[in-house]
Design a protein around this motif. Structure first.
Motif, mmCIF file in Angstrom:
data_model
loop_
_atom_site.group_PDB
_atom_site.id
_atom_site.type_symbol
_atom_site.label_atom_id
_atom_site.label_comp_id
_atom_site.label_asym_id
_atom_site.label_seq_id
_atom_site.Cartn_x
_atom_site.Cartn_y
_atom_site.Cartn_z
ATOM 1 N N LEU A 160 0.727 -1.330 0.135
ATOM 2 C CA LEU A 160 0.063 0.027 -0.069
ATOM 3 C C LEU A 160 0.900 1.246 -0.050
ATOM 4 N N GLY A 161 0.525 2.157 -0.811
ATOM 5 C CA GLY A 161 1.070 3.617 -0.696
ATOM 6 C C GLY A 161 1.138 4.202 -2.131
ATOM 7 N N PRO A 162 2.008 5.430 -1.858
ATOM 8 C CA PRO A 162 1.565 6.357 -3.196
ATOM 9 C C PRO A 162 2.490 5.948 -4.618
ATOM 10 N N ALA A 163 2.199 6.499 -5.406
ATOM 11 C CA ALA A 163 2.942 6.273 -6.812
ATOM 12 C C ALA A 163 4.508 6.390 -6.488
ATOM 13 N N GLY A 164 5.377 5.741 -7.408
ATOM 14 C CA GLY A 164 6.601 6.035 -7.095
ATOM 15 C C GLY A 164 7.377 5.194 -6.046
ATOM 16 N N THR A 165 6.838 4.669 -5.164
ATOM 17 C CA THR A 165 7.631 3.733 -4.143
ATOM 18 C C THR A 165 7.917 2.305 -4.434
ATOM 19 N N GLY A 166 7.669 2.164 -5.530
ATOM 20 C CA GLY A 166 8.173 0.612 -5.844
ATOM 21 C C GLY A 166 7.407 -0.659 -5.736
ATOM 22 N N LYS A 167 6.144 -0.310 -5.465
ATOM 23 C CA LYS A 167 5.155 -1.492 -5.045
ATOM 24 C C LYS A 167 5.068 -2.405 -6.126
ATOM 25 N N THR A 168 4.711 -2.082 -7.418
ATOM 26 C CA THR A 168 4.682 -2.902 -8.813
ATOM 27 C C THR A 168 5.913 -3.212 -9.201
ATOM 28 N N TYR A 169 6.659 -2.393 -9.265
ATOM 29 C CA TYR A 169 8.060 -2.651 -9.785
ATOM 30 C C TYR A 169 8.707 -3.826 -9.162
ATOM 31 N N LEU A 170 8.873 -3.723 -7.981
ATOM 32 C CA LEU A 170 9.567 -4.699 -7.043
ATOM 33 C C LEU A 170 8.889 -5.972 -7.385
ATOM 34 N N ALA A 171 7.657 -5.966 -7.161
ATOM 35 C CA ALA A 171 6.802 -7.260 -7.390
ATOM 36 C C ALA A 171 7.274 -7.984 -8.701
ATOM 37 N N VAL A 172 7.208 -7.197 -9.827
ATOM 38 C CA VAL A 172 7.553 -7.648 -11.034
ATOM 39 C C VAL A 172 8.771 -8.213 -10.911
ATOM 40 N N ALA A 173 10.024 -7.434 -10.538
ATOM 41 C CA ALA A 173 11.280 -7.901 -10.541
ATOM 42 C C ALA A 173 11.322 -9.308 -9.870
ATOM 43 N N ARG A 184 3.244 -0.849 4.096
ATOM 44 C CA ARG A 184 2.827 0.436 4.157
ATOM 45 C C ARG A 184 3.844 1.654 3.565
ATOM 46 N N PHE A 185 3.856 1.706 2.333
ATOM 47 C CA PHE A 185 4.791 2.896 1.976
ATOM 48 C C PHE A 185 4.259 4.406 2.338
ATOM 49 N N THR A 186 4.996 5.401 2.240
ATOM 50 C CA THR A 186 4.585 6.868 2.644
ATOM 51 C C THR A 186 5.486 7.710 1.466
ATOM 52 N N ALA A 187 5.152 9.022 1.591
ATOM 53 C CA ALA A 187 5.794 9.746 0.586
ATOM 54 C C ALA A 187 7.195 9.921 0.570
ATOM 55 N N ALA A 188 7.760 9.396 2.112
ATOM 56 C CA ALA A 188 9.156 9.260 2.366
ATOM 57 C C ALA A 188 9.814 8.379 1.537
ATOM 58 N N ASP A 189 8.870 7.354 1.004
ATOM 59 C CA ASP A 189 9.543 6.099 0.296
ATOM 60 C C ASP A 189 9.807 6.129 -1.340
ATOM 61 N N VAL A 190 8.983 7.393 -1.697
ATOM 62 C CA VAL A 190 9.139 7.716 -3.159
ATOM 63 C C VAL A 190 10.593 7.498 -3.649
ATOM 64 N N VAL A 191 10.962 6.746 -4.765
ATOM 65 C CA VAL A 191 12.084 6.781 -5.406
ATOM 66 C C VAL A 191 12.314 7.049 -6.731
ATOM 67 N N ARG A 192 11.314 7.895 -7.236
ATOM 68 C CA ARG A 192 11.345 8.486 -8.525
ATOM 69 C C ARG A 192 12.249 9.826 -8.181
ATOM 70 N N HIS A 193 11.972 10.796 -9.059
ATOM 71 C CA HIS A 193 12.724 12.018 -8.911
ATOM 72 C C HIS A 193 12.285 12.543 -7.503
ATOM 73 N N PRO A 194 13.519 13.259 -6.599
ATOM 74 C CA PRO A 194 13.025 13.662 -5.318
ATOM 75 C C PRO A 194 11.691 14.713 -5.208
ATOM 76 N N ILE A 195 11.513 15.451 -6.424
ATOM 77 C CA ILE A 195 10.484 16.258 -6.392
ATOM 78 C C ILE A 195 9.106 15.548 -6.585
ATOM 79 N N VAL A 196 8.982 14.203 -6.737
ATOM 80 C CA VAL A 196 7.722 13.563 -6.726
ATOM 81 C C VAL A 196 7.444 13.294 -5.277
ATOM 82 N N GLY A 197 8.262 13.108 -4.520
ATOM 83 C CA GLY A 197 8.029 12.795 -3.016
ATOM 84 C C GLY A 197 7.466 13.922 -2.606
ATOM 85 N N ARG A 198 8.124 15.230 -3.026
ATOM 86 C CA ARG A 198 7.614 16.602 -2.119
ATOM 87 C C ARG A 198 6.016 16.688 -2.933
ATOM 88 N N ILE A 199 5.750 16.311 -4.154
ATOM 89 C CA ILE A 199 4.411 16.545 -4.668
ATOM 90 C C ILE A 199 3.380 15.679 -3.765
#
Length: 343
Positions: free
Chosen positions: A158-171, A319-334
């Motif tokens: 669970l968590g916002p976009a950019g935290t790797g939820k789907t990507y890590l599962a696919v990997a 449970r992911f939060t905005a602090a776990d966003v691993v895209r561009h740092p600005i995505v976490g701030r958004i």
């Protein structure tokens, strides 16, 4: 008649200012053996060193294969750990981009930094190996998630976009498909329009649903060579389909991923979870704050399932939060601006 003297106001008691904590300064020198890695370590025009300097408030100077770091003691120690980890990743043949460096800087403030980066002393490093890359955690919660992916039968991510939820599962799914621990990889998501009406979509059924499933294809192609993806799709080893296609099936010997799960109804979620078969693993990924189905949050099958099944043996909840966003740092701030700071 003499006037009484005016009553004087009680003196205001003020606390003496708290003593300022003395900031201890330090300096450290590092040397790196493999000079062929220094260009990638420092970055073009020393951009990587500048990124570490700016984020940690230290001064870094490079000369030959040596680096000198000066600044507050805690920050110097963090900069040392980050630079050592950057070098180690390059030595293992891993990519080092701005996002990777940002994640290492963020993780350097975690009390379990050594465990995240190097794995437990008695165990192997935390990583996922695929044909195209080796993936390591970019946050403490990603490390927890990656452990859950190899331990639990069904995982709610669970968590916002950019935290790797789907990507890590696919990997992880690709890794298990390659090593033969599962026979099939099944990727699914509900075909729900996210706030806009797309109208009529031309083509056959695959053409109509593919736009909804594109993020799953993107993650897949990032982990496997395109020709292998196409071959496995044609053979049925990899299946990408909307959730409606799962009804009536038993998914055995498979790694099953449901993306955008917040847009399932309660009936769809129950149907999907009960497809679970022998020797399988299932990941249910979604952002509870981004529900697009009619009725909103109250109709989401994801929240309902987590409420019923969290803590049940065999289930893991991350449970992911905005602090776990691993895209561009600005995505976490958004994300933080829209949803509030991480708890």
């Amino acid at each position: 008649m003499a006037r009484k003297p005016a009553r004087q106001a009680d003196p205001v008691l003020t606390k003496p200012p708290a003593p300022q904590r003395e900031v201890r300064r330090a300096q450290i020198d590092l040397e790196f053996e493999n000079q062929s890695l220094l260009g990638a370590l420092f970055g073009q025009f020393d951009a990587n060193l500048v990124q570490v300097e700016n984020r940690l408030g230290v001064f870094i100077s490079a000369r030959g294969n040596a680096i000198h770091i000066e600044g507050p003691e805690d920050s110097v120690a963090r900069a040392r750990d980050v630079l050592n980890e950057m070098y180690d990743r390059l030595a293992m043949g891993q990519d080092l981009d701005q996002g990777a460096i940002e994640s290492l800087i963020a993780m350097s403030n975690e009390p379990t930094l050594d465990g995240i980066m190097d794995g437990k002393p008695e165990g192997p490093p935390i990583m996922i190996r695929t044909r195209r890359k080796t993936i390591v955690p970019r946050s403490a919660m990603q490390a927890t998630y990656m452990r859950s992916l190899v331990r639990d039968d069904i995982i709610f991510a669970l968590g916002p976009a950019g935290t790797g939820k789907t990507y890590l599962a696919v990997a992880q799914a690709v890794s298990q498909l390659i090593n033969g621990s599962v026979q099939r990889l099944i990727l699914s998501r509900p075909a729900v329009e996210a706030g806009e009406k797309l109208g009529f979509l031309p083509g056959d059924m695959k053409d109509k649903v593919d736009p909804y499933l594109r993020p799953l294809y993107d993650a897949l192609y990032d982990c496997m060579p395109p020709e292998q993806v196409e071959r496995r799709l044609a053979s049925g080893e990899i299946e990408i389909a909307p959730i409606a296609f799962m009804r009536g099936r038993t998914l055995a010997d498979a790694f099953v991923i449901l993306d955008e799960a917040q847009n399932t109804t309660r009936e769809q979620m129950k149907m999907f979870l009960t497809r679970f078969g022998q020797n399988s693993r299932m990941v249910i990924a979604g952002d509870p704050r981004q529900v697009d189905i009619p009725g909103g949050d109250g109709m989401s099958g994801l929240a309902d399932a987590v409420g019923k099944l969290e803590g049940v043996d065999g289930f893991g909840t991350i449970r992911f939060t905005a602090a776990d966003v691993v895209r561009h740092p600005i995505v976490g701030r958004i994300v933080e601006a829209y949803e509030g700071p991480a708890a």
